[in-house]
Design a protein around this motif. Structure first.
Motif, mmCIF file in Angstrom:
data_model
loop_
_atom_site.group_PDB
_atom_site.id
_atom_site.type_symbol
_atom_site.label_atom_id
_atom_site.label_comp_id
_atom_site.label_asym_id
_atom_site.label_seq_id
_atom_site.Cartn_x
_atom_site.Cartn_y
_atom_site.Cartn_z
ATOM 1 N N GLU A 63 52.020 -22.659 51.491
ATOM 2 C CA GLU A 63 53.013 -23.505 52.155
ATOM 3 C C GLU A 63 53.904 -24.218 51.143
ATOM 4 O O GLU A 63 53.487 -24.523 50.032
ATOM 5 N N ASP A 64 55.144 -24.479 51.574
ATOM 6 C CA ASP A 64 56.116 -25.257 50.806
ATOM 7 C C ASP A 64 56.354 -24.704 49.396
ATOM 8 O O ASP A 64 56.491 -25.468 48.437
ATOM 9 N N SER A 114 49.862 -23.231 47.556
ATOM 10 C CA SER A 114 50.853 -24.095 48.180
ATOM 11 C C SER A 114 51.590 -24.942 47.154
ATOM 12 O O SER A 114 51.051 -25.269 46.089
ATOM 13 N N ARG A 115 52.847 -25.264 47.485
ATOM 14 C CA ARG A 115 53.719 -26.111 46.686
ATOM 15 C C ARG A 115 53.966 -25.569 45.278
ATOM 16 O O ARG A 115 54.143 -26.312 44.327
ATOM 17 N N GLY A 161 57.293 -23.642 55.519
ATOM 18 C CA GLY A 161 58.142 -24.390 54.611
ATOM 19 C C GLY A 161 58.528 -23.651 53.334
ATOM 20 O O GLY A 161 59.199 -24.200 52.478
ATOM 21 N N THR A 162 58.111 -22.404 53.203
ATOM 22 C CA THR A 162 58.416 -21.620 52.001
ATOM 23 C C THR A 162 59.846 -21.109 52.050
ATOM 24 O O THR A 162 60.362 -20.759 53.100
#
Length: 72
Positions: free
Chosen positions: A51-52, A69-70, A34-35
């Protein structure tokens, strides 16, 4: 460095997105699901991206940089 993107295209692979002319070094780089990596970003050797994440226009990640992540 390996330049991703050709003739105005972008790369989608393993559930991440790399925009035109983003530079990603060869080797042990980890890019999470999702990156998104924007145009002219530079990802150097040994980097890990969770992720993301969103790596914006012109961002330079130096060797062995890790982000969770995020992260935007």
């Amino acid at each position: 460095m390996l330049i991703f993107g050709e003739n105005g295209t972008y790369i989608t692979k393993k559930d991440y997105w790399i925009d035109t002319i983003a530079a990603v070094a060869r080797g042990d780089i980890k890019i999470g699901k999702g990156t998104r990596i924007e145009s002219t970003a530079v990802i150097q050797e040994g980097c890990e991206i969770g992720e993301d994440c969103f790596i914006g226009y012109g961002v330079v990640m130096r060797p062995n940089t890790k982000i969770g992540s995020r992260t935007k």
